[in-house]
Design a protein around this motif. Structure first.
Motif, mmCIF file in Angstrom:
data_model
loop_
_atom_site.group_PDB
_atom_site.id
_atom_site.type_symbol
_atom_site.label_atom_id
_atom_site.label_comp_id
_atom_site.label_asym_id
_atom_site.label_seq_id
_atom_site.Cartn_x
_atom_site.Cartn_y
_atom_site.Cartn_z
ATOM 1 N N VAL A 59 26.926 -8.715 26.409
ATOM 2 C CA VAL A 59 26.703 -7.612 27.347
ATOM 3 C C VAL A 59 25.313 -7.743 27.953
ATOM 4 C CG1 VAL A 59 26.652 -5.111 27.666
ATOM 5 C CG2 VAL A 59 28.186 -6.127 25.951
ATOM 6 N N GLY A 60 25.239 -7.641 29.265
ATOM 7 C CA GLY A 60 23.955 -7.656 29.939
ATOM 8 C C GLY A 60 23.666 -6.343 30.636
ATOM 9 N N PHE A 61 22.416 -6.129 30.980
ATOM 10 C CA PHE A 61 21.986 -4.970 31.769
ATOM 11 C C PHE A 61 21.286 -5.481 33.014
ATOM 12 C CE2 PHE A 61 23.133 -2.435 28.282
ATOM 13 C CZ PHE A 61 22.996 -1.087 28.606
ATOM 14 N N ALA A 62 21.493 -4.810 34.122
ATOM 15 C CA ALA A 62 20.844 -5.179 35.377
ATOM 16 C C ALA A 62 20.259 -3.936 36.020
ATOM 17 C CB ALA A 62 21.842 -5.849 36.326
ATOM 18 N N ALA A 63 18.942 -3.927 36.197
ATOM 19 C CA ALA A 63 18.256 -2.823 36.869
ATOM 20 C C ALA A 63 18.044 -3.215 38.321
ATOM 21 C CB ALA A 63 16.918 -2.540 36.188
ATOM 22 N N GLU A 64 18.583 -2.423 39.237
ATOM 23 C CA GLU A 64 18.516 -2.743 40.660
ATOM 24 C C GLU A 64 17.950 -1.551 41.439
ATOM 25 O OE1 GLU A 64 19.134 -5.629 41.883
ATOM 26 O OE2 GLU A 64 20.128 -6.602 40.183
ATOM 27 N N THR A 65 17.298 -1.859 42.568
ATOM 28 C CA THR A 65 16.770 -0.797 43.430
ATOM 29 C C THR A 65 17.576 -0.641 44.710
ATOM 30 O OG1 THR A 65 15.232 -2.370 44.454
ATOM 31 C CG2 THR A 65 14.418 -1.091 42.568
ATOM 32 N N ASP A 66 18.304 -1.698 45.126
ATOM 33 C CA ASP A 66 19.126 -1.615 46.336
ATOM 34 C C ASP A 66 20.295 -2.592 46.215
ATOM 35 O OD1 ASP A 66 17.831 -4.019 46.559
ATOM 36 O OD2 ASP A 66 16.720 -3.511 48.364
ATOM 37 N N ASP A 67 21.311 -2.391 47.059
ATOM 38 C CA ASP A 67 22.521 -3.226 46.987
ATOM 39 C C ASP A 67 22.957 -3.384 45.532
ATOM 40 O OD1 ASP A 67 22.520 -3.567 49.743
ATOM 41 O OD2 ASP A 67 21.245 -5.344 49.610
ATOM 42 N N VAL A 68 23.019 -2.255 44.832
ATOM 43 C CA VAL A 68 23.190 -2.267 43.379
ATOM 44 C C VAL A 68 24.440 -3.019 42.951
ATOM 45 C CG1 VAL A 68 23.514 -0.798 41.357
ATOM 46 C CG2 VAL A 68 21.865 -0.143 43.115
ATOM 47 N N LEU A 69 25.595 -2.656 43.492
ATOM 48 C CA LEU A 69 26.837 -3.276 43.042
ATOM 49 C C LEU A 69 26.953 -4.724 43.499
ATOM 50 C CD1 LEU A 69 29.476 -0.404 43.352
ATOM 51 C CD2 LEU A 69 28.229 -1.210 41.335
ATOM 52 N N ALA A 70 26.522 -5.004 44.723
ATOM 53 C CA ALA A 70 26.593 -6.379 45.216
ATOM 54 C C ALA A 70 25.717 -7.302 44.364
ATOM 55 C CB ALA A 70 26.166 -6.437 46.674
ATOM 56 N N ASN A 71 24.503 -6.862 44.082
ATOM 57 C CA ASN A 71 23.626 -7.659 43.226
ATOM 58 C C ASN A 71 24.190 -7.791 41.822
ATOM 59 O OD1 ASN A 71 21.673 -8.190 45.186
ATOM 60 N ND2 ASN A 71 20.579 -6.285 44.772
ATOM 61 N N GLY A 72 24.800 -6.699 41.333
ATOM 62 C CA GLY A 72 25.389 -6.732 40.002
ATOM 63 C C GLY A 72 26.546 -7.710 39.898
ATOM 64 N N GLN A 73 27.423 -7.723 40.893
ATOM 65 C CA GLN A 73 28.555 -8.651 40.884
ATOM 66 C C GLN A 73 28.067 -10.095 40.891
ATOM 67 O OE1 GLN A 73 31.594 -8.058 40.333
ATOM 68 N NE2 GLN A 73 32.109 -5.977 40.979
ATOM 69 N N ALA A 74 27.050 -10.375 41.679
ATOM 70 C CA ALA A 74 26.507 -11.735 41.718
ATOM 71 C C ALA A 74 25.928 -12.131 40.362
ATOM 72 C CB ALA A 74 25.431 -11.838 42.801
ATOM 73 N N LYS A 75 25.241 -11.188 39.704
ATOM 74 C CA LYS A 75 24.666 -11.477 38.390
ATOM 75 C C LYS A 75 25.756 -11.675 37.340
ATOM 76 C CE LYS A 75 20.080 -9.413 38.763
ATOM 77 N NZ LYS A 75 19.116 -8.429 38.218
ATOM 78 N N LEU A 76 26.810 -10.868 37.394
ATOM 79 C CA LEU A 76 27.904 -10.999 36.429
ATOM 80 C C LEU A 76 28.483 -12.408 36.489
ATOM 81 C CD1 LEU A 76 29.878 -9.674 34.383
ATOM 82 C CD2 LEU A 76 31.291 -9.037 36.350
ATOM 83 N N ALA A 77 28.716 -12.918 37.700
ATOM 84 C CA ALA A 77 29.277 -14.261 37.853
ATOM 85 C C ALA A 77 28.303 -15.332 37.382
ATOM 86 C CB ALA A 77 29.654 -14.488 39.315
ATOM 87 N N ARG A 78 27.007 -15.083 37.604
ATOM 88 C CA ARG A 78 25.992 -16.091 37.301
ATOM 89 C C ARG A 78 25.627 -16.131 35.821
ATOM 90 N NH1 ARG A 78 22.673 -14.252 40.690
ATOM 91 N NH2 ARG A 78 21.043 -13.342 39.378
ATOM 92 N N LYS A 79 25.655 -14.991 35.154
ATOM 93 C CA LYS A 79 25.137 -14.899 33.790
ATOM 94 C C LYS A 79 26.150 -15.320 32.726
ATOM 95 C CE LYS A 79 21.262 -12.709 35.119
ATOM 96 N NZ LYS A 79 19.893 -13.156 34.891
ATOM 97 N N GLY A 80 27.432 -15.221 33.016
ATOM 98 C CA GLY A 80 28.425 -15.620 32.026
ATOM 99 C C GLY A 80 28.653 -14.596 30.929
#
Length: 403
Positions: free
Chosen positions: A327-348
């Motif tokens: 399980v990962g956590f991602a703190a975002e300030t903008d484009d929250v979901l778009a950045n999150g989806q990209a991180k989910l794919a990248r982090k494994g």
């Protein structure tokens, strides 16, 4: 109806701390029946317990026999918590003895049971105590790990009763969501924010308080997990029942998490890890001069979550065990979901908890809101609420993925 709590008190010097635990329960609206052992009453008397709880107190099965207390107290309880739990009391409980009111209550209780041990280090580490603890845990009892600190006399070590507020937090979590899929599981949680030294005085850091990671650790303990908490620069009391490893920098956090993950079932990376660190760290304080300061050059820190994901992928191909759930956590300030989806794919990772941060959002606040992105499923929205509630939902999602 008020939640009905039985507070069992063992015969150790830490019995005086149970008075504070009792106050926390009663002031938060719980109906508490104190059941001390005979030896506990040598440390804190009946009058004290009765005054604080508002109920008559006894250690004997022969008092008020017409009310059948040795059966009724346990039958009616929503939670039984024993603090302090001595080595003798846990041994009697593990072997099903019933020679006083408290051990009778433990045999008749069908609700969650929590033991908060307190004893000298040698007693806690003795093979007999370890076997009794293992037996109790196999039966579903939550036995929190004792704290490290000052013991009776001049001794210091593991065996100190966790702070009453931390025991209360575990109990509150159990009353909110008992059991639920983590019993016997090994869990690693990272929390807080890393600091990257510029010189012996200054550092590059972030605003993470560690509150969400600590809430995750407490909730996992409440569900019966064996928890290792890797804490980066957190000024919070150790969660009762968790083994705490303290670190400062991203490199130190990486080493601690990778070591703990070797035999873990679940790893939750809730810490805010600095993306960069200074290329060089001054060995003495950088002085302010009339000249413009020298620029600070940065280098990337390791991506710990992505590394965990890659190592897990490689090991699974070779048939070697590694965390079942990441399980990962991602703190975002903008484009929250778009950045999150990209991180989910990248982090494994399997789950990525994405939350928006900013002024009075997430960092340092008692509440949080998030979207949990799931590698093979639909997102789950978590509305703003206490961080304990978010932790509970995350563990619910983790539990469904454990084999």
């Amino acid at each position: 109806m008020k939640p009905r709590v039985v507070l069992g008190v063992g015969g150790g010097i830490a019995a005086y701390k149970a008075c504070e635990l009792l106050r926390l329960f009663t002031e938060s609206g719980h109906d508490v029946q104190v059941v001390p052992t005979r030896d506990a009453l040598k440390f804190v008397g009946e009058a004290t317990w009765a005054a604080l709880s508002g109920k008559a107190v006894s250690a004997e099965v022969w008092d008020a026999v017409e009310e059948v207390p040795h059966v009724r107290i346990g039958q009616l309880a929503d939670l039984v918590v024993v603090a302090p739990a001595t080595a003798d009391l846990m041994a009697r409980a593990a072997h099903g003895l019933a020679n006083d009111l408290l051990t009778n209550t433990l045999l008749t209780a069908r609700c969650p049971v929590v033991f908060a041990p307190a004893m000298h280090t040698e007693m806690w580490e003795h093979a007999a105590t370890r076997a009794n603890v293992a037996t109790l845990r196999e039966r579903g009892v939550v036995v929190v790990e004792p704290a490290v600190g000052r013991l009776t006399g001049a001794d210091t070590g593991r065996g100190r009763l966790p702070e009453p507020a931390e025991i209360f937090a575990v109990c509150r979590g159990i009353l909110r969501k008992p059991g639920a899929g983590l019993a016997g599981r090994r869990v690693v949680v990272s929390a807080g924010g890393t600091r990257e030294a510029i010189d012996p005085v200054r550092f590059i850091g972030n605003r993470s308080s560690g509150l969400q990671g600590y809430a995750l650790a407490r909730a996992a303990v409440a569900r019966g997990a064996e928890v290792t908490l890797v804490a980066a620069n957190v000024g919070l009391a150790d969660p009762a029942g968790a083994r705490v490893v303290r670190v400062e920098s991203a490199i130190q956090l990486r080493e601690a998490v990778l070591a703990a993950a070797e035999d873990a079932d679940v790893v939750v990376m809730a810490a805010a890890v600095a993306d960069f660190r200074p290329v060089r760290q001054a060995t003495t304080k950088i002085k302010k001069t009339s000249d413009d300061p020298e620029p600070i050059y940065l280098v990337k820190n390791p991506d710990i979550l992505a590394e965990l994901g890659e190592v897990r992928r490689e090991r699974r191909q070779g048939g070697k065990p590694y965390p079942d759930v990441l399980v990962g956590f991602a703190a975002e300030t903008d484009d929250v979901l778009a950045n999150g989806q990209a991180k989910l794919a990248r982090k494994g990772c399997d789950l990525l908890v994405v939350n928006q941060v900013g002024e009075n959002l997430a960092f340092g606040t008692p509440d949080n809101a998030a979207t949990v992105l799931i590698a093979d499923g639909d997102p789950v929205e978590i509305p703003r609420g206490p961080k304990e509630d978010l932790a509970g939902i995350v563990w619910d999602l983790v539990a469904t993925r454990l084999v």
